[in-house]
Design a protein around this motif. Structure first.
Motif: not given
Length: 185
Positions: A171-184
């Motif tokens: 799920l961590e990989d999916i989340f990172i893919e969905l946000i384009g690897g951008k960090f808040n």
């Protein structure tokens, strides 16, 4: 106030029996520290005290924000067991967390947010399936070399393979893919 007196105060407000306070303290691993002054508790212990306080009136709906943040793995597991117990008893639980493993273990459905925007919803298993279209597998050969292949290519190499491991995204990989690897920040 001591940890126990802190919870006793809330318990009296809700008309809760003192034995329930003892039970909660045991469930969150703080019974042995019940005489400690609350402000002297470590960050993880304060987190568990707040969880016990939130559970004191046996709520039907529970909102938790990073409930296992700053807590050791053993205590996290005990809190996970408590959350599962509450869920079995019919409590509806809303959780905010950055721990995708926790989501996978505990929750039936999730909503992934990025910068306050909903980017995906579903059950953990449905999201894992949705984002695992290639279904790659990791192969380990007798010579100890490794290779990742799409599942449908397995037949051509099976004689040399000694181990197969599926490579589902987390799920961590999916989340990172969905946000384009951008960090808040």
């Amino acid at each position: 106030m001591t940890l126990y007196n802190n919870l006793l105060f809330y318990g009296k407000y809700y008309g809760v029996d003192n034995s329930h306070i003892d039970e909660l303290l045991k469930k969150v691993g703080l019974y042995g520290s019940r005489k400690t002054v609350a402000e002297k508790l470590s960050l993880g212990m304060k987190q568990r005290m707040l969880l016990a306080r939130a559970l004191i009136n046996k709520p039907k709906v529970l909102f938790l924000d990073e409930s296992t943040s700053g807590i050791d793995p053993s205590t996290s597991r005990a809190i996970h067991e408590l959350i599962l117990e509450l869920k079995e008893e019919g409590t509806t639980i809303f959780l905010t967390t950055h721990d995708m493993n926790e989501v996978t273990l505990l929750y039936d459905s999730l909503a992934l947010l990025n910068e306050g925007r909903l980017v995906e919803t579903g059950s953990p298993s449905s999201l894992l399936q949705k984002y695992n279209q290639d279904k790659p597998v990791k192969l380990t050969y007798q010579d100890k070399s490794e290779e990742i292949l799409p599942f449908d290519e397995l037949a051509r190499v099976m004689e040399e393979v000694i181990a197969i491991h599926s490579c589902e995204p987390s799920l961590e990989d999916i989340f990172i893919e969905l946000i384009g690897g951008k960090f808040n920040v």
